[in-house]
Write a protein that holds these residues in place. Structure first.
Motif, PDB file in Angstrom:
ATOM      1  N   VAL A 328      39.734  34.457  28.138  1.00  0.00           N
ATOM      2  CA  VAL A 328      38.631  34.862  29.062  1.00  0.00           C
ATOM      3  C   VAL A 328      39.001  34.822  30.727  1.00  0.00           C
ATOM      4  N   PRO A 329      39.988  33.825  31.248  1.00  0.00           N
ATOM      5  CA  PRO A 329      39.915  33.769  32.607  1.00  0.00           C
ATOM      6  C   PRO A 329      41.272  35.144  32.800  1.00  0.00           C
ATOM      7  N   LEU A 330      41.986  35.359  31.762  1.00  0.00           N
ATOM      8  CA  LEU A 330      42.963  36.394  32.019  1.00  0.00           C
ATOM      9  C   LEU A 330      42.326  37.820  31.952  1.00  0.00           C
ATOM     10  N   CYS A 331      41.242  38.077  31.125  1.00  0.00           N
ATOM     11  CA  CYS A 331      40.425  39.214  30.948  1.00  0.00           C
ATOM     12  C   CYS A 331      39.889  39.518  32.436  1.00  0.00           C
ATOM     13  N   MET A 332      39.178  38.316  32.740  1.00  0.00           N
ATOM     14  CA  MET A 332      38.423  38.470  34.198  1.00  0.00           C
ATOM     15  C   MET A 332      39.188  38.949  35.345  1.00  0.00           C
ATOM     16  N   LEU A 333      40.398  38.205  35.342  1.00  0.00           N
ATOM     17  CA  LEU A 333      41.538  38.338  36.444  1.00  0.00           C
ATOM     18  C   LEU A 333      41.846  39.918  36.393  1.00  0.00           C
ATOM     19  N   LYS A 338      41.886  45.576  38.200  1.00  0.00           N
ATOM     20  CA  LYS A 338      41.759  47.168  37.874  1.00  0.00           C
ATOM     21  C   LYS A 338      40.754  47.527  38.768  1.00  0.00           C
ATOM     22  N   VAL A 339      39.708  47.098  39.113  1.00  0.00           N
ATOM     23  CA  VAL A 339      38.752  47.421  40.114  1.00  0.00           C
ATOM     24  C   VAL A 339      39.265  47.862  41.396  1.00  0.00           C
ATOM     25  N   ARG A 340      40.270  46.931  41.847  1.00  0.00           N
ATOM     26  CA  ARG A 340      40.617  47.122  43.090  1.00  0.00           C
ATOM     27  C   ARG A 340      42.208  48.124  43.327  1.00  0.00           C
ATOM     28  N   ILE A 341      42.595  48.517  42.152  1.00  0.00           N
ATOM     29  CA  ILE A 341      43.613  49.135  42.319  1.00  0.00           C
ATOM     30  C   ILE A 341      44.004  50.524  41.471  1.00  0.00           C
ATOM     31  N   ALA A 342      43.110  50.426  40.404  1.00  0.00           N
ATOM     32  CA  ALA A 342      43.085  51.476  39.555  1.00  0.00           C
ATOM     33  C   ALA A 342      42.149  52.418  39.703  1.00  0.00           C
ATOM     34  N   PRO A 343      42.450  53.748  39.418  1.00  0.00           N
ATOM     35  CA  PRO A 343      41.288  54.636  39.276  1.00  0.00           C
ATOM     36  C   PRO A 343      40.478  54.464  37.929  1.00  0.00           C
TER      37      PRO A 343
END
Length: 384
Positions: A328-333, A338-343
């Motif tokens: 779970v924490p890995l998925c959240m991280l 992804k939201v910050r660096i990936a299109p």
């Protein structure tokens, strides 16, 4: 709070994880008797599938973004089925726990020893996972500049004792509620099994034990049948009763293979589950009926030690509890990254999902090697 997952197995559980599946079937088959050191490859293989399934619902946020395409929409729909991995863990827990206690006289001392072994098996990896989640909260605070929402001392203590829902604190990690359910089931099952054993000795009838749990199984179906609707602000009261029948289905399946429960009774129960599924279309009932049927078919055909024996599945089955604890924490991280660096892209989301699975398996491998495996050895020594 997550819904039944809509999620800890076993122990799940685990599911969730039960006792190591180094078991032998009490049958007359020379292929099954005398192989106490062999593992039930089917049980471990099913755990491997369940471990992969439960990751997807917590990683599905990767596929939710503006302008998502057909692939992302399909993944969101598929992710809902991943919740059902929890029920697989629960049914396997009932099956293996019934086996592990088959020769145990559950006096108060016997119950205490059983719970101690369960605690030694489950607690240290769980405590490490709690520490890792607190580390994730600190990392998130550093990334966002917001204060870290660390648990208070009483909140953390309630988690260490599987009492966070009972005491109303709620979950730090949305996956941990199933661990509370698992531990409550272990304790209740051991106590009820001890009472049934005492009643069997007092009456002089061996069938009292299975009759007792058969009645309990039928009564526990009141929730999925809709005859009783549980409304409570306490999550453990809302979730534990509605999942009891899943654990008991696994236990009754073992007792049938062992010869304690008449096969006709088991057939009636499983046919009832399939009929209940067709009536209610409840996916929990479907998974319970399917898992019980697969276990029974494998036991009757002497395939408990050969089905799903592929090494990748066996490996995933062994580390399934650790996967459940860390994913779970890995998925959240990874979602935050992804939201910050990936299109926003279907293919990018799929790539991040692959990274999520790889990171979860890698972290679980470390947790299993350094914490869970030594705990397994401690429980074996204690049992001896």
């Amino acid at each position: 709070m997550s819904s039944p997952l809509p999620i800890p197995l076993l122990e799940a559980p685990r599911p969730v994880d039960a006792e190591p599946s180094s078991v032998r079937l009490a049958s007359n088959s020379p292929r099954e008797v005398g192989s106490i050191a062999r593992r039930m490859t089917l049980v471990d293989g099913l755990r491997g599938f369940a471990a992969l399934a439960v990751v997807l619902p917590h990683a599905v946020g990767l596929f939710i973004f503006a302008g998502s395409g057909a692939l992302s929409e399909w993944m969101v729909r598929v992710a809902d089925f991943g919740h059902r991995g929890v029920e697989v863990f629960f049914a396997l827990s009932g099956f293996v726990i019934a086996f592990s206690l088959r020769h145990t006289r559950l006096s108060p001392r016997g119950i205490g020893q059983f719970i101690l072994r369960r605690s030694l098996r489950l607690d240290p990896p769980y405590w490490v996972a709690l520490g890792l989640f607190c580390g994730y909260l600190l990392l998130r605070a550093a990334m966002t500049g917001k204060p870290a929402e660390l648990p208070s001392a009483p909140h953390l203590l309630s988690h260490l004792l599987y009492l966070q829902d009972v005491l109303g604190y709620g979950q730090l990690n949305i996956a941990f509620w199933t661990l509370c359910i698992e531990f409550q089931f272990y304790l209740a099952f051991a106590v009820l099994l001890g009472c049934a054993q005492a009643l069997s000795r007092w009456s002089g009838r061996d069938g009292v034990l299975t009759m007792f749990f058969s009645v309990l199984f039928v009564v526990s179906l009141a929730w999925p049948m809709g005859l009783v609707e549980m409304r409570s602000h306490q999550p453990h009261m809302m979730y534990l009763p509605s999942h009891v029948f899943i654990f008991l289905a696994g236990a009754l399946t073992w007792w049938t293979l062992e010869g304690r429960l008449p096969r006709a009774v088991w057939y009636a129960f499983v046919l009832g589950l399939w009929g209940l599924f067709l009536w209610k279309l409840d996916s929990r009932v479907f998974v319970t009926a399917a898992t019980s049927s697969i276990l029974y078919a494998a036991g009757r055909s002497h395939r408990l030690y050969t089905w799903l024996a592929a090494r990748p599945l066996q490996y995933l089955g062994r580390i399934s509890y650790s996967i459940y604890l860390v994913h779970v924490p890995l998925c959240m991280l990874l979602l935050a990254v992804k939201v910050r660096i990936a299109p926003p892209s279907d293919l990018v989301s799929l790539a991040f999902l692959g990274v999520c699975y790889a990171a979860s398996i890698a972290a679980a491998h470390v947790l299993y090697t350094w914490v869970e495996a030594p705990c397994l050895e401690w429980t074996k020594r204690l049992k001896r």
